[in-house]
Motif scaffolding. Sequence first.
Motif, PDB file in Angstrom:
ATOM      1  N   GLU A 114       0.821  -1.338   0.109  1.00 53.27           N
ATOM      2  CA  GLU A 114       0.089   0.085  -0.233  1.00 53.27           C
ATOM      3  C   GLU A 114       0.863   1.267  -0.163  1.00 53.27           C
ATOM      4  O   GLU A 114       0.452   2.262  -0.638  1.00 53.27           O
ATOM      5  N   ILE A 115       1.919   1.257   0.740  1.00 54.23           N
ATOM      6  CA  ILE A 115       2.820   2.265   0.718  1.00 54.23           C
ATOM      7  C   ILE A 115       3.440   2.615  -0.555  1.00 54.23           C
ATOM      8  O   ILE A 115       3.345   3.769  -1.253  1.00 54.23           O
ATOM      9  N   CYS A 116       3.798   1.258  -1.327  1.00 51.19           N
ATOM     10  CA  CYS A 116       4.453   1.454  -2.438  1.00 51.19           C
ATOM     11  C   CYS A 116       3.392   2.209  -3.379  1.00 51.19           C
ATOM     12  O   CYS A 116       3.758   2.927  -4.358  1.00 51.19           O
ATOM     13  N   LYS A 117       2.307   1.620  -3.508  1.00 54.59           N
ATOM     14  CA  LYS A 117       1.292   2.255  -4.403  1.00 54.59           C
ATOM     15  C   LYS A 117       1.099   3.545  -4.213  1.00 54.59           C
ATOM     16  O   LYS A 117       0.855   4.389  -5.362  1.00 54.59           O
ATOM     17  N   SER A 118       1.052   4.283  -2.880  1.00 51.56           N
ATOM     18  CA  SER A 118       0.565   5.533  -2.799  1.00 51.56           C
ATOM     19  C   SER A 118       1.802   6.435  -3.239  1.00 51.56           C
ATOM     20  O   SER A 118       1.585   7.388  -3.956  1.00 51.56           O
ATOM     21  N   ILE A 119       3.042   5.915  -3.058  1.00 55.42           N
ATOM     22  CA  ILE A 119       4.351   6.550  -3.599  1.00 55.42           C
ATOM     23  C   ILE A 119       4.474   6.500  -4.880  1.00 55.42           C
ATOM     24  O   ILE A 119       4.679   7.488  -5.516  1.00 55.42           O
ATOM     25  N   LEU A 120       4.022   5.480  -5.762  1.00 53.23           N
ATOM     26  CA  LEU A 120       4.335   5.417  -7.027  1.00 53.23           C
ATOM     27  C   LEU A 120       3.031   6.381  -7.808  1.00 53.23           C
ATOM     28  O   LEU A 120       3.007   7.029  -8.880  1.00 53.23           O
ATOM     29  N   LYS A 121       1.775   6.433  -7.083  1.00 55.03           N
ATOM     30  CA  LYS A 121       0.749   7.492  -7.590  1.00 55.03           C
ATOM     31  C   LYS A 121       1.110   8.797  -7.544  1.00 55.03           C
ATOM     32  O   LYS A 121       1.048   9.468  -8.394  1.00 55.03           O
ATOM     33  N   LYS A 159       2.002   2.535 -13.426  1.00 58.14           N
ATOM     34  CA  LYS A 159       2.041   1.294 -14.269  1.00 58.14           C
ATOM     35  C   LYS A 159       3.055   0.162 -13.824  1.00 58.14           C
ATOM     36  O   LYS A 159       2.985  -0.940 -14.060  1.00 58.14           O
ATOM     37  N   VAL A 160       3.775   0.516 -12.789  1.00 60.01           N
ATOM     38  CA  VAL A 160       4.564  -0.486 -12.218  1.00 60.01           C
ATOM     39  C   VAL A 160       4.162  -1.528 -11.616  1.00 60.01           C
ATOM     40  O   VAL A 160       3.119  -1.255 -10.814  1.00 60.01           O
ATOM     41  N   LYS A 161       4.632  -2.953 -12.007  1.00 62.62           N
ATOM     42  CA  LYS A 161       3.809  -3.812 -10.973  1.00 62.62           C
ATOM     43  C   LYS A 161       4.675  -4.236  -9.706  1.00 62.62           C
ATOM     44  O   LYS A 161       5.843  -3.656  -9.768  1.00 62.62           O
ATOM     45  N   HIS A 185      13.705   4.439  -8.000  1.00 60.81           N
ATOM     46  CA  HIS A 185      14.309   3.895  -9.208  1.00 60.81           C
ATOM     47  C   HIS A 185      13.549   3.674 -10.360  1.00 60.81           C
ATOM     48  O   HIS A 185      13.853   3.750 -11.700  1.00 60.81           O
ATOM     49  N   SER A 186      12.234   3.502 -10.180  1.00 61.25           N
ATOM     50  CA  SER A 186      11.310   3.426 -11.273  1.00 61.25           C
ATOM     51  C   SER A 186      10.921   4.289 -12.181  1.00 61.25           C
ATOM     52  O   SER A 186      10.576   4.411 -13.531  1.00 61.25           O
ATOM     53  N   VAL A 187      11.345   5.670 -11.697  1.00 62.75           N
ATOM     54  CA  VAL A 187      11.126   6.918 -12.724  1.00 62.75           C
ATOM     55  C   VAL A 187      12.457   7.366 -13.038  1.00 62.75           C
ATOM     56  O   VAL A 187      12.438   8.500 -13.528  1.00 62.75           O
ATOM     57  N   GLN A 188      13.436   6.606 -12.822  1.00 62.13           N
ATOM     58  CA  GLN A 188      14.806   7.128 -13.359  1.00 62.13           C
ATOM     59  C   GLN A 188      14.817   6.903 -14.737  1.00 62.13           C
ATOM     60  O   GLN A 188      13.954   6.129 -15.463  1.00 62.13           O
ATOM     61  N   ASP A 189      15.659   7.559 -15.494  1.00 58.32           N
ATOM     62  CA  ASP A 189      15.962   7.796 -16.832  1.00 58.32           C
ATOM     63  C   ASP A 189      15.897   6.145 -17.425  1.00 58.32           C
ATOM     64  O   ASP A 189      17.034   5.240 -17.044  1.00 58.32           O
ATOM     65  N   MET A 213      18.949   7.011  -3.338  1.00 62.79           N
ATOM     66  CA  MET A 213      19.157   6.842  -1.779  1.00 62.79           C
ATOM     67  C   MET A 213      19.006   8.337  -1.138  1.00 62.79           C
ATOM     68  O   MET A 213      18.355   8.702  -0.155  1.00 62.79           O
ATOM     69  N   ILE A 214      19.734   9.570  -1.734  1.00 62.54           N
ATOM     70  CA  ILE A 214      19.374  10.943  -1.485  1.00 62.54           C
ATOM     71  C   ILE A 214      18.091  11.375  -1.357  1.00 62.54           C
ATOM     72  O   ILE A 214      17.623  12.027  -0.378  1.00 62.54           O
ATOM     73  N   LYS A 215      17.331  11.022  -2.514  1.00 59.70           N
ATOM     74  CA  LYS A 215      16.030  11.776  -2.769  1.00 59.70           C
ATOM     75  C   LYS A 215      15.224  10.730  -1.848  1.00 59.70           C
ATOM     76  O   LYS A 215      13.912  11.270  -1.382  1.00 59.70           O
ATOM     77  N   ALA A 216      15.207   9.670  -1.577  1.00 61.01           N
ATOM     78  CA  ALA A 216      14.345   8.912  -0.688  1.00 61.01           C
ATOM     79  C   ALA A 216      13.832   9.281   0.429  1.00 61.01           C
ATOM     80  O   ALA A 216      12.743   9.324   0.827  1.00 61.01           O
ATOM     81  N   LYS A 217      14.832  10.155   1.444  1.00 64.75           N
ATOM     82  CA  LYS A 217      14.483  10.387   2.665  1.00 64.75           C
ATOM     83  C   LYS A 217      13.176  11.535   2.447  1.00 64.75           C
ATOM     84  O   LYS A 217      12.322  11.604   3.219  1.00 64.75           O
ATOM     85  N   TYR A 218      13.623  12.572   1.470  1.00 60.86           N
ATOM     86  CA  TYR A 218      12.637  13.717   1.381  1.00 60.86           C
ATOM     87  C   TYR A 218      11.105  13.028   0.853  1.00 60.86           C
ATOM     88  O   TYR A 218      10.001  13.595   1.121  1.00 60.86           O
ATOM     89  N   LEU A 219      11.194  12.063  -0.113  1.00 61.26           N
ATOM     90  CA  LEU A 219      10.005  11.335  -0.609  1.00 61.26           C
ATOM     91  C   LEU A 219       9.110  10.769   0.491  1.00 61.26           C
ATOM     92  O   LEU A 219       7.836  10.822   0.462  1.00 61.26           O
TER      93      LEU A 219
END
Length: 229
Positions: A49-56, A62-64, A104-108, A167-173
């Motif tokens: 659920e956390i993962c789905k919320s953050i992906l949204k 679209k990430v599985k 990672h899923s939204v990186q280039d 790693m650097i961005k994860a804390k803020y997200l």
Amino acid sequence: MELLIIILISVISLITLSIVLKVDLKKIKELGMDKNLNKLAEKYPSNIEICKSILKKLNNEKVKIEEDKEAKTTLYIALTDKIFIADTKESYTRIQTMSHECLHSVQDRRILMFNFIFSNIYLIYFGAIIILTILKVATNSLLYLSIFLILSMVYYMIRAFLENDAMIKAKYLAKEYMEEVQISSKEEIEEIVQGFENLNNVGIKCVNYDLFFRILIKVIIFSTVALIF
């Protein structure tokens, strides 16, 4: 003689860097299992659920997502565009970990796919020169080792960029997510984020050291094989 020197320099480099960077895996484990912070994070929903919320939040639904309770590591696979979630329900770090993999899923996509393809070529090359050296087909060890080191620099640059960026961005997200769902008080969120900060101060250095360690271990293995055969 040259190979012996390379082995010696590699070992000295690993020891020196572990001292300079203060690599302490035990400390990471202790920080990641803080009982007070774990209790604060218990109220948050499941990892999926956390993962789905953050992906949204990242506009990337679209990430599985697949949870594997037997797995020890949560990771994102670029080829299948899927996040595999390990059983980390007990640790407060799971919120930052979900953020990390979602990032990672939204990186280039081009860099992600290059990393996936190149990593496999890199490992195949390493395995090939080991086998060819044992079979005495490859006799110019320094040439093959030089090529391997060039490939290693490319591998390290791409992999380190992807990991450090996440790693650097994860804390803020993770902080933004907790503020938006409003499950914890402002003070509790700050306390959890400080836990992330303390963990990252040790963890980011360890991740980069681990990448470098894996490269030099391969150098040591190949040099040893070349000496023996």
